[in-house]
Design a protein around this motif. Structure first.
Motif, PDB file in Angstrom:
ATOM      1  N   GLN A 128      49.315 -26.848 -34.177  1.00 61.43           N
ATOM      2  CA  GLN A 128      50.523 -26.338 -33.537  1.00 61.43           C
ATOM      3  C   GLN A 128      50.239 -25.734 -32.164  1.00 61.43           C
ATOM      4  O   GLN A 128      51.004 -25.948 -31.218  1.00 61.43           O
ATOM      5  CB  GLN A 128      51.198 -25.297 -34.444  1.00 61.43           C
ATOM      6  CG  GLN A 128      51.636 -25.851 -35.792  1.00 61.43           C
ATOM      7  CD  GLN A 128      52.554 -27.053 -35.667  1.00 61.43           C
ATOM      8  OE1 GLN A 128      53.363 -27.141 -34.733  1.00 61.43           O
ATOM      9  NE2 GLN A 128      52.444 -27.985 -36.605  1.00 61.43           N
ATOM     10  N   ILE A 129      49.145 -24.991 -32.018  1.00 64.68           N
ATOM     11  CA  ILE A 129      48.818 -24.372 -30.734  1.00 64.68           C
ATOM     12  C   ILE A 129      48.552 -25.437 -29.682  1.00 64.68           C
ATOM     13  O   ILE A 129      48.866 -25.258 -28.494  1.00 64.68           O
ATOM     14  CB  ILE A 129      47.591 -23.446 -30.882  1.00 64.68           C
ATOM     15  CG1 ILE A 129      47.918 -22.270 -31.798  1.00 64.68           C
ATOM     16  CG2 ILE A 129      47.128 -22.933 -29.524  1.00 64.68           C
ATOM     17  CD1 ILE A 129      48.981 -21.339 -31.277  1.00 64.68           C
ATOM     18  N   ASN A 130      48.015 -26.570 -30.104  1.00 68.31           N
ATOM     19  CA  ASN A 130      47.682 -27.637 -29.163  1.00 68.31           C
ATOM     20  C   ASN A 130      48.919 -28.280 -28.535  1.00 68.31           C
ATOM     21  O   ASN A 130      48.805 -29.078 -27.608  1.00 68.31           O
ATOM     22  CB  ASN A 130      46.836 -28.708 -29.866  1.00 68.31           C
ATOM     23  CG  ASN A 130      46.142 -29.639 -28.897  1.00 68.31           C
ATOM     24  OD1 ASN A 130      46.458 -30.812 -28.804  1.00 68.31           O
ATOM     25  ND2 ASN A 130      45.189 -29.085 -28.153  1.00 68.31           N
ATOM     26  N   ASN A 131      50.117 -27.929 -29.015  1.00 68.37           N
ATOM     27  CA  ASN A 131      51.352 -28.465 -28.436  1.00 68.37           C
ATOM     28  C   ASN A 131      51.852 -27.639 -27.256  1.00 68.37           C
ATOM     29  O   ASN A 131      52.847 -27.998 -26.626  1.00 68.37           O
ATOM     30  CB  ASN A 131      52.454 -28.518 -29.500  1.00 68.37           C
ATOM     31  CG  ASN A 131      52.154 -29.532 -30.595  1.00 68.37           C
ATOM     32  OD1 ASN A 131      51.575 -30.585 -30.331  1.00 68.37           O
ATOM     33  ND2 ASN A 131      52.540 -29.220 -31.817  1.00 68.37           N
ATOM     34  N   PHE A 132      51.190 -26.523 -26.945  1.00 69.07           N
ATOM     35  CA  PHE A 132      51.665 -25.626 -25.891  1.00 69.07           C
ATOM     36  C   PHE A 132      50.550 -25.318 -24.896  1.00 69.07           C
ATOM     37  O   PHE A 132      49.376 -25.289 -25.253  1.00 69.07           O
ATOM     38  CB  PHE A 132      52.171 -24.306 -26.507  1.00 69.07           C
ATOM     39  CG  PHE A 132      53.383 -24.465 -27.379  1.00 69.07           C
ATOM     40  CD1 PHE A 132      54.655 -24.370 -26.849  1.00 69.07           C
ATOM     41  CD2 PHE A 132      53.238 -24.721 -28.735  1.00 69.07           C
ATOM     42  CE1 PHE A 132      55.765 -24.505 -27.657  1.00 69.07           C
ATOM     43  CE2 PHE A 132      54.347 -24.866 -29.550  1.00 69.07           C
ATOM     44  CZ  PHE A 132      55.618 -24.764 -29.014  1.00 69.07           C
ATOM     45  N   ARG A 133      50.964 -25.089 -23.634  1.00 70.04           N
ATOM     46  CA  ARG A 133      50.028 -24.623 -22.623  1.00 70.04           C
ATOM     47  C   ARG A 133      49.813 -23.116 -22.786  1.00 70.04           C
ATOM     48  O   ARG A 133      50.637 -22.415 -23.379  1.00 70.04           O
ATOM     49  CB  ARG A 133      50.544 -24.926 -21.211  1.00 70.04           C
ATOM     50  CG  ARG A 133      50.705 -26.424 -20.923  1.00 70.04           C
ATOM     51  CD  ARG A 133      50.986 -26.648 -19.448  1.00 70.04           C
ATOM     52  NE  ARG A 133      52.164 -25.906 -19.012  1.00 70.04           N
ATOM     53  CZ  ARG A 133      53.411 -26.350 -19.133  1.00 70.04           C
ATOM     54  NH1 ARG A 133      53.632 -27.522 -19.709  1.00 70.04           N
ATOM     55  NH2 ARG A 133      54.414 -25.622 -18.705  1.00 70.04           N
ATOM     56  N   CYS A 134      48.722 -22.649 -22.219  1.00 68.74           N
ATOM     57  CA  CYS A 134      48.369 -21.244 -22.342  1.00 68.74           C
ATOM     58  C   CYS A 134      49.494 -20.343 -21.839  1.00 68.74           C
ATOM     59  O   CYS A 134      49.875 -19.380 -22.494  1.00 68.74           O
ATOM     60  CB  CYS A 134      47.079 -20.972 -21.559  1.00 68.74           C
ATOM     61  SG  CYS A 134      46.585 -19.231 -21.514  1.00 68.74           S
ATOM     62  N   ALA A 135      50.064 -20.655 -20.658  1.00 71.10           N
ATOM     63  CA  ALA A 135      51.089 -19.810 -20.062  1.00 71.10           C
ATOM     64  C   ALA A 135      52.387 -19.808 -20.870  1.00 71.10           C
ATOM     65  O   ALA A 135      53.204 -18.902 -20.717  1.00 71.10           O
ATOM     66  CB  ALA A 135      51.375 -20.257 -18.631  1.00 71.10           C
ATOM     67  N   GLU A 136      52.570 -20.813 -21.723  1.00 64.07           N
ATOM     68  CA  GLU A 136      53.773 -20.857 -22.553  1.00 64.07           C
ATOM     69  C   GLU A 136      53.676 -19.910 -23.752  1.00 64.07           C
ATOM     70  O   GLU A 136      54.680 -19.631 -24.399  1.00 64.07           O
ATOM     71  CB  GLU A 136      54.019 -22.284 -23.049  1.00 64.07           C
ATOM     72  CG  GLU A 136      54.417 -23.241 -21.931  1.00 64.07           C
ATOM     73  CD  GLU A 136      54.605 -24.666 -22.436  1.00 64.07           C
ATOM     74  OE1 GLU A 136      55.642 -25.275 -22.121  1.00 64.07           O
ATOM     75  OE2 GLU A 136      53.703 -25.160 -23.146  1.00 64.07           O
ATOM     76  N   LEU A 137      52.460 -19.432 -24.015  1.00 58.04           N
ATOM     77  CA  LEU A 137      52.259 -18.499 -25.131  1.00 58.04           C
ATOM     78  C   LEU A 137      51.930 -17.093 -24.636  1.00 58.04           C
ATOM     79  O   LEU A 137      52.338 -16.117 -25.249  1.00 58.04           O
ATOM     80  CB  LEU A 137      51.141 -19.010 -26.045  1.00 58.04           C
ATOM     81  CG  LEU A 137      51.385 -20.392 -26.667  1.00 58.04           C
ATOM     82  CD1 LEU A 137      50.170 -20.822 -27.482  1.00 58.04           C
ATOM     83  CD2 LEU A 137      52.627 -20.394 -27.534  1.00 58.04           C
ATOM     84  N   VAL A 138      51.176 -17.020 -23.532  1.00 61.83           N
ATOM     85  CA  VAL A 138      50.852 -15.733 -22.905  1.00 61.83           C
ATOM     86  C   VAL A 138      51.170 -15.880 -21.426  1.00 61.83           C
ATOM     87  O   VAL A 138      50.442 -16.562 -20.697  1.00 61.83           O
ATOM     88  CB  VAL A 138      49.371 -15.360 -23.108  1.00 61.83           C
ATOM     89  CG1 VAL A 138      49.066 -14.010 -22.467  1.00 61.83           C
ATOM     90  CG2 VAL A 138      49.020 -15.320 -24.588  1.00 61.83           C
ATOM     91  N   SER A 139      52.252 -15.264 -20.982  1.00 62.07           N
ATOM     92  CA  SER A 139      52.740 -15.488 -19.615  1.00 62.07           C
ATOM     93  C   SER A 139      51.720 -15.086 -18.556  1.00 62.07           C
ATOM     94  O   SER A 139      51.642 -15.701 -17.495  1.00 62.07           O
ATOM     95  CB  SER A 139      54.046 -14.730 -19.403  1.00 62.07           C
ATOM     96  OG  SER A 139      53.874 -13.348 -19.667  1.00 62.07           O
ATOM     97  N   SER A 140      50.906 -14.065 -18.827  1.00 65.35           N
ATOM     98  CA  SER A 140      49.929 -13.624 -17.835  1.00 65.35           C
ATOM     99  C   SER A 140      48.852 -14.665 -17.573  1.00 65.35           C
ATOM    100  O   SER A 140      48.128 -14.566 -16.576  1.00 65.35           O
ATOM    101  CB  SER A 140      49.273 -12.311 -18.287  1.00 65.35           C
ATOM    102  OG  SER A 140      48.653 -12.468 -19.552  1.00 65.35           O
ATOM    103  N   CYS A 141      48.748 -15.659 -18.450  1.00 64.57           N
ATOM    104  CA  CYS A 141      47.771 -16.729 -18.236  1.00 64.57           C
ATOM    105  C   CYS A 141      48.069 -17.483 -16.941  1.00 64.57           C
ATOM    106  O   CYS A 141      47.178 -18.049 -16.317  1.00 64.57           O
ATOM    107  CB  CYS A 141      47.788 -17.694 -19.427  1.00 64.57           C
ATOM    108  SG  CYS A 141      46.419 -18.857 -19.471  1.00 64.57           S
ATOM    109  N   ALA A 142      49.337 -17.480 -16.501  1.00 65.31           N
ATOM    110  CA  ALA A 142      49.728 -18.183 -15.274  1.00 65.31           C
ATOM    111  C   ALA A 142      49.087 -17.561 -14.037  1.00 65.31           C
ATOM    112  O   ALA A 142      48.975 -18.213 -12.998  1.00 65.31           O
ATOM    113  CB  ALA A 142      51.245 -18.176 -15.137  1.00 65.31           C
ATOM    114  N   LEU A 143      48.658 -16.300 -14.144  1.00 64.84           N
ATOM    115  CA  LEU A 143      48.061 -15.625 -12.988  1.00 64.84           C
ATOM    116  C   LEU A 143      46.717 -16.209 -12.600  1.00 64.84           C
ATOM    117  O   LEU A 143      46.287 -16.068 -11.457  1.00 64.84           O
ATOM    118  CB  LEU A 143      47.900 -14.130 -13.290  1.00 64.84           C
ATOM    119  CG  LEU A 143      49.186 -13.338 -13.551  1.00 64.84           C
ATOM    120  CD1 LEU A 143      48.847 -11.908 -13.938  1.00 64.84           C
ATOM    121  CD2 LEU A 143      50.089 -13.366 -12.331  1.00 64.84           C
ATOM    122  N   VAL A 144      46.027 -16.832 -13.539  1.00 61.08           N
ATOM    123  CA  VAL A 144      44.673 -17.327 -13.270  1.00 61.08           C
ATOM    124  C   VAL A 144      44.571 -18.829 -13.477  1.00 61.08           C
ATOM    125  O   VAL A 144      43.486 -19.361 -13.603  1.00 61.08           O
ATOM    126  CB  VAL A 144      43.655 -16.605 -14.179  1.00 61.08           C
ATOM    127  CG1 VAL A 144      43.541 -15.143 -13.794  1.00 61.08           C
ATOM    128  CG2 VAL A 144      44.036 -16.733 -15.644  1.00 61.08           C
TER     129      VAL A 144
END
Length: 335
Positions: A186-202
């Protein structure tokens, strides 16, 4: 005086009797003691939170399941030298957490699975379930799992009915891999930033921006994962165990975390953004003050009298003499 034949035969008879008596006593001890032990241990009962599967264990018996004792039973006869396997009868839970001591086993225990863009996400949650108390199902469960040992995290091997250690060892070896596999899927269906928004910062989110699909809220995506896991987990556990041995299965996904090095990068980025924001605020404040001063000066240029009035307002109270244009023209009252 030499003994007569009758006296000799009498002594021999007494010795023979004593020997027979000793043999009888030994036989009674050898046979009677285990019989008494078997008789006293042949009565059992269960508490309100456990169910028991009884297997024959006498020297002339087979090792098949004899009976099932329901939770909270009275004293029950289980037979001579029978074995009793006690299992939990109430709702149980298997917690996966990074907080030491709060899970089923001590220490840090987190499921690490990759997102679709390759970031290892730490998953924490709790699986709630109960053991199926149907007698026939319990007998099958004991046949399949109660007759084998499972290795615990401390290196020991236990039967599932060997107390909390045995039950935890069974969960770690049989149930945990199913949970990990479902979460990974299930986790493999989502990008990191879609689960933890702060992931988009890096991360370089150009791929996500070019897709034209707006990112949904993290909570909504986590809820999707939780619902999908709950749908698949019951089926996967049944397929793995071979029957509906577990009931009331529900997984509560409590938190998704970033790897330590990624979280540190996020913290640094957030600190940098905070400094940028602070600097921007100071620039905006200075710009606003400059604009206010310019507007004020423009007003004074258009109204020189207004400027003099503002000067008078700015003077300290108690001025007795004021001479504009003269450096010594301000006189303060003396005490």
């Amino acid at each position: 005086m030499p003994r007569t034949p009758s006296a000799a035969s009498g002594g021999t008879s007494r010795r023979s009797f004593r020997g027979i008596a000793i043999l009888v006593i030994l036989a009674l001890i050898v046979v009677g003691a285990p019989t008494l032990i078997g008789a006293f241990s042949g009565f059992e009962r269960t508490s309100g939170g456990e169910v028991a599967v009884v297997r024959d264990g006498g020297p002339l018996d087979d090792n098949k399941v004899r009976q099932v004792i329901d939770p909270g039973s009275g004293v029950t006869w289980i037979g001579w030298w029978s074995q009793i396997h006690r299992y939990p009868a109430q709702q149980r839970f298997y917690t996966i957490t990074s907080n030491s001591g709060e899970g089923e086993k001590s220490g840090v225990d987190v499921v690490n699975v990759p997102s679709s863009d390759g970031v290892n996400m730490g998953i924490e949650g709790t699986l709630y379930f109960g053991l199926n108390l149907d007698h026939q199902t319990l007998k099958s469960f004991d046949d399949k799992f109660g007759t084998r040992k499972f290795r615990s995290t401390n290196g020991g091997t236990y039967y599932p009915w060997d107390g909390d250690e045995g039950w935890s060892a069974f969960l770690d070896q049989i149930i945990r891999p199913v949970i990990d596999n479902d979460l990974r899927t299930q986790i493999n269906n989502f990008r990191c930033a879609e689960l933890v928004s702060s992931c988009a910062l890096v991360q370089n989110n150009s791929a996500g921006q070019q897709s034209g699909v707006p990112q949904q809220g993290n909570n909504a995506n986590i809820a999707k994962i939780q619902n999908a896991v709950n749908t698949s987990l019951a089926e996967d556990l049944k397929a793995t165990l071979g029957a509906d041995f577990l009931t009331g299965i529900h997984f509560n996904l409590s938190r998704v975390t970033l790897p330590t090095e990624v979280q540190e990068a996020v913290n640094q980025a957030q600190a940098a953004f905070a400094k940028v924001t602070e600097a921007q605020a100071k620039v905006a404040q200075a710009r606003a003050e400059a604009e206010a001063n310019k507007a004020r000066q423009d007003g004074y240029n258009k109204c020189p009298t207004c400027a003099e009035i503002e000067k008078l307002k700015a003077l300290p109270q108690g001025i007795t003499v004021y001479a504009p244009g003269n450096t010594g023209g301000v006189a303060l009252p003396t005490k």
